[in-house]
Every structure is written in C-alpha cells, then in structure tokens.
Enzyme design. Sequence first.
Site, PDB file in Angstrom:
ATOM      1  N   PRO A 291       0.825  -1.270   0.132  1.00 28.24           N
ATOM      2  CG  PRO A 291      -0.058  -0.901   2.184  1.00 28.24           C
ATOM      3  CD  PRO A 291       1.192  -1.919   1.515  1.00 28.24           C
ATOM      4  N   GLY A 292       0.549   2.383  -0.866  1.00 25.00           N
ATOM      5  CA  GLY A 292       0.906   4.160  -1.196  1.00 25.00           C
ATOM      6  C   GLY A 292       0.141   4.996  -0.481  1.00 25.00           C
ATOM      7  NE  ARG A 293      -4.014   6.517  -4.807  1.00 27.95           N
ATOM      8  CZ  ARG A 293      -4.321   6.881  -5.459  1.00 27.95           C
ATOM      9  NH1 ARG A 293      -4.130   8.442  -4.693  1.00 27.95           N
ATOM     10  NH2 ARG A 293      -3.460   6.486  -6.670  1.00 27.95           N
ATOM     11  CB  CYS A 361       1.388  31.304 -15.605  1.00 31.75           C
ATOM     12  SG  CYS A 361       1.693  32.744 -14.932  1.00 31.75           S
ATOM     13  CD  GLU A 362      -0.279  25.035 -18.176  1.00 32.14           C
ATOM     14  OE1 GLU A 362      -1.065  24.514 -18.524  1.00 32.14           O
ATOM     15  OE2 GLU A 362       1.394  24.960 -18.749  1.00 32.14           O
TER      16      GLU A 362
HETATM   17  C1  LIG Z   1       2.163   2.241  -7.047  1.00 30.27           C
HETATM   18  C2  LIG Z   1       2.984   1.159  -7.093  1.00 30.27           C
HETATM   19  C3  LIG Z   1       2.198   0.920  -5.266  1.00 30.27           C
HETATM   20  C4  LIG Z   1       1.312   1.549  -4.321  1.00 30.27           C
HETATM   21  O1  LIG Z   1      -0.160   1.871  -5.317  1.00 30.27           O
HETATM   22  P1  LIG Z   1      -1.269   2.702  -4.048  1.00 30.27           P
HETATM   23  O2  LIG Z   1      -1.886   3.143  -5.112  1.00 30.27           O
HETATM   24  O3  LIG Z   1       0.078   4.116  -3.899  1.00 30.27           O
HETATM   25  O4  LIG Z   1      -0.899   1.662  -3.323  1.00 30.27           O
HETATM   26  C5  LIG Z   1       2.663  -0.408  -5.271  1.00 30.27           C
HETATM   27  N1  LIG Z   1       3.353  -1.334  -5.784  1.00 30.27           N
HETATM   28  C6  LIG Z   1       3.314  -0.836  -6.640  1.00 30.27           C
HETATM   29  C7  LIG Z   1       4.507  -1.732  -7.577  1.00 30.27           C
HETATM   30  C8  LIG Z   1       3.506  -0.083  -7.473  1.00 30.27           C
HETATM   31  O5  LIG Z   1       3.645   0.383  -8.730  1.00 30.27           O
END
Ligand SMILES: *Cc1c(COP(=O)(O)O)cnc(C)c1O
Length: 442
Positions: A291-293, A361-362
């Site tokens: 997970p990132g987001r 400026c867009e």
């Molecule tokens: C971007 C990415 C993630 C994370 O994605 P989220 O939508 O931020 O959870 C995980 N694995 C890989 C390989 C990615 O490219």
Amino acid sequence: MHLYGTSGVNERGHLEIGGVDTIELIEQFGTPLYVYDVELIRERARGFKRTFEELGIPAQVAYASKAFSSIAMIQLADQEGLSLDVVSAGELYTAIKADFPTERIHFHGNNKSEEELHMALDHKIGCIVVDNFSELVLLEEICTNREQKVKILLRVTPGIEAHTHDYILTGQEDSKFGFDLINGQAEDALRQALQSEWLEVLGLHCHIGSQIFQTTGFLLAARKIIGKLDSWHGSIGYQPKVLNLGGGFGIRYTQEDDPLPASQYVEEIVREVQNLVADTDLQMPEIWIEPGRSLVGDAGVTLYKVGSEKQVPNVRKYIAVDGGMSDNIRPALYEAKYDAILANRPLDPVEETVSIAGKCCESGDMLIWDLPLPKAGRGDVLAVFCTGAYGYSMSNNYNRIPRPAVVFVENGEARLVIKRETFEDLISLDLALQEAAVTNKE
Ligand SMILES: *Cc1c(COP(=O)(O)O)cnc(C)c1O
C-alpha cells in the site's frame, strides 16, 4: 464536513490536527504547508498488519514510498514494522539515509539502471522485483561478476486491470510493466531465473492498479497467478515462498469515494489464496502487499492562504490560493477530486459555491471545481484534505515556486520534517553565464 483521523474543531473554532491548531501551524511555518496526522498513518499501517497477524499468515506490508518519500516518513514506516518499496536510486538513497533495514527494502521499476542494480546489491536489499528479460539478463550478469546472490520476485501482468469501480480483463496485456502471464513470458522468465546460481526466485509479484474500491480484481489476479503456479509446480517443480499482490487500495478523497477497510481487503485476499492453494500441491506462500496511497493519503492536509478572487458573471466565482499544481499536480494530471474547508472557521455555514484556482500560469491549474464554502476572501485559510499521497512526491518548481514545508503532528506536538525551499535553494544549481565553463573545447 468530513474529518479524518485526529482532525477536529478546537475551542477557538479552528481546525486542529493531532491536537495542534492549524492556524498556529501556518503562523509558525507559513503556507502552503503539508500537515501529516502521524497517528492516522500509524493506524492505517496497523490496520493492514494486524489483520495478517490475526489470520496467522506470514506477511510483509511494504510501504510504497513513491507516495511520499522523506527521511522522517521512512523512519515512521520502520517504527511501524513495515517493509519498503523503492523505485529509483533516489528513493533507495533516502531509505538508506533513514537507516531503514535494507533487508526489508524491495526495488521496483521497469528500467533499473546498472548503477541502480549495483547500489541495491551494495546495500544487500531484501529483493529486486525483476520486470523484464533485459533486466533479468543484466542482473544475472552483474551478480555473476560480483559473485553475489540476490533474492528476486518476478513481476507478472495477469491480464487484469483494476480501476476504481470496476476491473477489466485485458487478456494479453499491453503494459510496459512485467512478464505476461498468459502468453508464456512469465514461465520463460521463471525457467531462465531458476537456472542461475545467483538468483533466488522468491515468487511472483503483480500490481493491478490504483485507487481500487473492490476486492474482485485482487482475487481474480490471485486466481490467475495460482493457476499458473500450480501448473509450473507440476512441470518444473517450482514452489514459491512469496506471492506479492501489490498495492492500489482505495481511499476517500470526496463523498463519492467509498473504500473498504484495510481488514476487508486483507481478509478476502488471504481467504482466496488459502482456498486456491488448498486445491493444489503448493504450500501456502507468504503474502506481501504494497500500500502507498492508503497508508499516507488521508493523513495529509494542505493548508493554503486565500488570495485574490474573480467573479465571472453568471458562470462562477474563482478563489485563488498561494499554491496549486506545483504542490498538487493530481487535479491537472488526472482530474483528481478533493474536498476542502476553511481551517480558520470550519463551522461557518456554507454560503456559496466557488472554484479553487492555483497561482501557476496554466489555465489547467485548478485544485477544486464547485466547492461549497462560507464566503471566503483574503486572509482565510483553506485546508484541502487527503493530499498525503502523491502530493509532495509529485511537487515541482514550475514558475519557480519553492516547495512547501512538511510538518508531522501527533499528541499536540508539531515537528518540521521537510524544510520549506528557499529562493536560494531554487537557484543553488544554477551557474551564471560568466562562471559557466566551456566544457567542449580543449
Ligand atoms: C504505485 C505502486 C504501488 C502503490 O500504489 P498505491 O495506489 O499508492 O497503493 C504498489 N506497488 C507498485 C508496484 C506500484 O507501482
């Protein structure tokens, strides 16, 4: 008004986060300002980890650091026992400077350079996610020369693309990432990797999309991959230790978004893999996710000062803030939607609908279209929610706007974790014409 995590309205009628008054924050640190609710990040991390623990499944939850990479953030990920994904030497460098345990770092990317692979090997990182044949050959050659073993995952494209509200079966997937599972590339890659005395193939990886609100796509990907693994177990005798199903778990940006709790994503994925594996001769692999987001997204808020306004008669009212696509490019890039309130008077009644413009400026530099707000003007402070993922990490210096500062708040304490860029920083790499040496003449 939807508030996240520890956010609330304090006795002064201001938005507070982590027990800290946001108006005091901007007096101290200026605007725009990214503010992270550290307790919410911890809670999100624990939500994923706890579910695996409760189910008794060996797992790694790897924070995809591209969502927000900084030394303090990576230290926080370490405190919470997460693993870490990096996709470049720069992200790896940040992780190393944060003293992140390198055996829990995974290196992704579809075009890792020789230098990046050497750097990963120098630091003995946990695994390299091999993306294509040319990388497989290059890595094997580098490892042979160095006489160094490395653990790898093979990234496969299972022919499933998951989007927010649905998923698409794509068959032969036209993607720049990974070995195709259906057309035999993945099997060829596995056979090739297994022949190397330097590469230890831990298992397979896939990542099917982003901002996903259902489990169907993950379950389908698991089904396709385990089907193949089962047949390879018969033909090659290969037993994977790890199945990595990537990230992409959705979050709530606005009321239109309806994500599942982390526990539900994890539980359904684990049960499906257990059921699928039970029908084969395979042993249950470890499950890794990325997970990132969903770890940092809704923990971030951006605070802006309101500046000028413009009324287009019978059309709309624009209100401009002191940032924009330089600190949040997602609306311009993907038409991403956000919600916002006035941090200095969040409880005032809504009086009008306005559109929030950035200062770049867009014409496309718009942060929010059609936002209901109290009548706002110069001196008000706008808090845009859910800017914790892909905000700072995609920030830029368009129009030579310095990047904002980042503050972590927790238990009534504020910590500056990334300094605001100065004008001096902006020109620090520039060389004046008279001091720029001519380099192509003897
Ligand atoms: C971007 C990415 C993630 C994370 O994605 P989220 O939508 O931020 O959870 C995980 N694995 C890989 C390989 C990615 O490219």
